[in-house]
Write an enzyme that holds these catalytic residues in place. Structure first.
Site, mmCIF file in Angstrom:
data_model
loop_
_atom_site.group_PDB
_atom_site.id
_atom_site.type_symbol
_atom_site.label_atom_id
_atom_site.label_comp_id
_atom_site.label_asym_id
_atom_site.label_seq_id
_atom_site.Cartn_x
_atom_site.Cartn_y
_atom_site.Cartn_z
ATOM 1 N N LYS A 86 -14.971 1.964 -0.353
ATOM 2 C CA LYS A 86 -14.845 3.028 -1.391
ATOM 3 C C LYS A 86 -16.174 2.361 -2.241
ATOM 4 O O LYS A 86 -15.914 1.197 -2.616
ATOM 5 C CB LYS A 86 -13.925 3.187 -2.077
ATOM 6 C CG LYS A 86 -14.127 4.121 -3.136
ATOM 7 C CD LYS A 86 -12.613 4.415 -3.939
ATOM 8 C CE LYS A 86 -12.634 5.386 -5.016
ATOM 9 N NZ LYS A 86 -11.486 5.859 -5.867
ATOM 10 N N SER A 169 -10.472 10.630 -6.012
ATOM 11 C CA SER A 169 -11.771 10.288 -5.943
ATOM 12 C C SER A 169 -12.275 9.545 -4.658
ATOM 13 O O SER A 169 -13.525 9.350 -4.648
ATOM 14 C CB SER A 169 -12.160 9.356 -7.073
ATOM 15 O OG SER A 169 -11.281 7.962 -6.983
ATOM 16 N N SER A 193 -5.725 9.084 -6.195
ATOM 17 C CA SER A 193 -6.959 9.019 -5.349
ATOM 18 C C SER A 193 -7.018 8.453 -3.962
ATOM 19 O O SER A 193 -8.009 8.473 -3.179
ATOM 20 C CB SER A 193 -8.069 8.392 -6.352
ATOM 21 O OG SER A 193 -8.560 9.015 -7.272
HETATM 22 N N1 GLN Z 1 -7.668 12.720 -10.220
HETATM 23 C C1 GLN Z 1 -7.045 11.723 -11.059
HETATM 24 C C2 GLN Z 1 -8.398 11.518 -12.015
HETATM 25 O O1 GLN Z 1 -9.202 12.217 -11.979
HETATM 26 C C3 GLN Z 1 -6.776 10.484 -10.392
HETATM 27 C C4 GLN Z 1 -7.993 9.374 -10.101
HETATM 28 C C5 GLN Z 1 -7.705 8.258 -9.235
HETATM 29 O O2 GLN Z 1 -6.710 7.989 -8.656
HETATM 30 N N2 GLN Z 1 -8.731 7.329 -9.398
HETATM 31 O O3 GLN Z 1 -8.237 10.562 -13.072
#
Ligand code: GLN
Length: 507
Positions: A86, A169, A193
């Protein structure tokens, strides 16, 4: 196209981590062959928008070094097996952008600990994968980086239906693993995420206990929540990566746990007889889509056949996890992102009048909309007069959410439920509605706020008219440091079922 040896009829891209480990050790294939095949495959499927950087020379040099170590009998645990990272992990040999214009083209002078540990275990890096900007998002539509093979910024596509989001993400990671572009990828999970994109793309992913994996070199979003973990096509494969990437890193990450690395594969085959699985009533309420519920119910029945018992439990503050997370995460983000000032890293505006104008223009141009929204929310909740009302309250409720889990774990060994209320939605469907995105995080946020390990494993596909064929994941949450037990439960399920083996058409 490179084909695998006659002893396996599968093509190289169909082999998972465990299968490749065997094929490489027994010299049925070389690391260079595997890497060459997957690099070509990544390029051929550029339409998915997964890769944001590839360097053939770097990858092949790593693969050659692996082959030499295998030849000398010095193979590491994961020697020669490809992985893609990532793009929130910094890497010396590839660009490190965190999905942001702010870091476009940025090259780090060092590798993140997770990247370095997987390399030490012998893994070969295929490249960097698209993600939401600074890991903020649930759909991977928030990237500001142009994927390889495109001339404009595009959203990552879900290989099961390319009109759909892959989740976020870590959407690039999930889509790449699902489309068989790589046997494994790294992800990070701040509020879901790893688990949510794994669920949306039909792959397996695990977020370990907070502190298990070093945060050194992970571009920081919300430091008290951020945690790295692997995504792959089975629990067995995730266990192999997790064993290599975890472990103390006390000099570089002060929240790293001082607990020696574990072999998370050690208890994969343990019986599930007598395992008590807690079913939180709050995870099965009105908001849960019928197709998701049906798939989870069937998976729970399977668990009963494997010897587990289901125990009704309550996580009464589940709903509060949304406001609590969306106060704490932006608060920490607003502080973490202050370092992007046009001086220390990356982007600087072209034209400005003085220092303060340079800061303003750099940040106005460098950050995307969602990131700015979070900086504003975070700055607000930390400001004098609002700190007590919002930030402090949120911290108190966070503690209560963690306590609720401890009460629940008096009655059960693991907790099971949905990962997300629905399957992956259509690209564009929620892109103008941040709150709709936030609400969809309801089932992943509680474990994040408590710092507990959680994972997602494929349990079926939607049969509803509008979402037919989209993957559905189930979430398993364990108590602190119970990763081996989570992986054991997921592995036994995968031994008895075939959902994780399904492949999207055309890949
Ligand atoms: N969807 C969540 C956010 O927007 C989690 C994102 C994540 O875990 N990096 O913060």
């Amino acid at each position: 196209m490179t084909r695998s040896s006659p002893s396996t009829s599968a093509e190289l891209h169909e082999l998972g981590v465990h299968a490749l480990q065997h094929a490489l050790r027994t010299k049925q294939v070389s690391a260079v062959e595997v890497a060459t095949h997957l690099l070509a495959r990544g390029r051929a499927h550029a339409s998915l928008g997964t890769y944001v950087d590839m360097r053939e020379d770097v990858t092949l040099a790593q693969a050659r070094a692996s082959d030499e170590r295998i030849a000398r009998g010095q193979a590491g645990l994961l020697e020669g097996i490809p992985v893609a990272h990532k793009d929130i992990f910094v890497t010396r040999d590839f660009a490190s952008t965190a999905g942001s214009r702010m870091l476009k083209g940025y090259r780090s002078p060092f590798d993140a600990t997770v990247v370095a540990r997987l390399a030490q275990a012998g893994m070969v890096t295929l490249g960097k994968l698209n993600c939401d900007e600074f890991a903020m998002g649930s759909s991977n539509e928030n990237t500001a980086i142009c994927a390889l093979g495109h001339d404009a910024v595009v959203p990552v596509r879900n290989p099961w239906n390319t009109a759909r989001i892959p989740g976020g993400s870590s959407g690039g990671s999930a889509a790449a693993v699902a489309a068989l572009l790589t046997p494994a990828a790294t992800g990070t999970d701040t509020g879901g995420s790893i688990r949510q994109p794994a669920s949306f793309c039909g792959v397996t992913g695990i977020k370990p206990t907070y502190g298990r994996a070093s945060r050194y070199g992970m571009v920081a979003f919300a430091s008290s929540l951020d945690q790295a973990g692997p995504m792959a096509r089975s629990a067995q494969d995730c266990a192999l990566l997790l064993s290599a990437l975890c472990g103390p890193d006390l000099d570089r990450d002060s929240t790293s746990l001082d607990i020696p690395a574990e072999d998370f594969s050690r208890s994969l085959d343990d019986s599930l007889q007598g395992l008590r699985i807690g079913i939180p009533a709050e995870f099965f309420g009105e908001g849960l889509a019928a197709d998701v519920r049906t798939a989870i119910d069937a998976a729970l029945q399977q668990y009963q056949q494997l010897g587990a018992t289901l125990v009704p439990i309550s996580l009464p503050r589940t709903e509060l996890s949304i406001p609590v997370y969306y106060i704490i995460a932006p608060a920490e983000a607003s502080s973490n992102l202050s370092r992007f000032d046009g001086v220390k890293f990356g982007y600087r505006a072209d034209k400005y009048t003085d220092l303060s104008d340079m800061y303003k223009k750099t940040r106005a141009q460098g950050f995307g909309e969602e990131v700015k929204r979070r900086i504003m929310i975070g700055t607000y909740v930390l400001s004098h007069g609002y700190y007590d009302a919002y930030y402090l309250q949120a911290q108190k409720i966070r503690r209560m959410i963690a306590d609720d889990f401890q009460r629940a774990f008096e009655q059960c060994d693991l907790i099971a439920g949905p990962v997300a209320p629905t399957v992956a939605w259509k690209i564009g469907e929620k892109s103008d509605d941040p709150v709709a995105n936030y609400l969809a995080d309801i089932f992943t946020l509680p474990a994040s706020l408590a710092g507990l390990p959680g994972m997602s494993l494929p349990v079926g596909f939607s049969t509803s008219e509008q979402d037919r064929g989209m993957p559905i994941g189930m979430q398993l949450i364990g108590n602190y440091l119970q990763e081996a037990r989570l992986l054991n439960a997921a592995h036994r399920f995968q031994q008895a079922t075939a959902h994780h083996l399904a492949k999207p058409a055309g890949y």
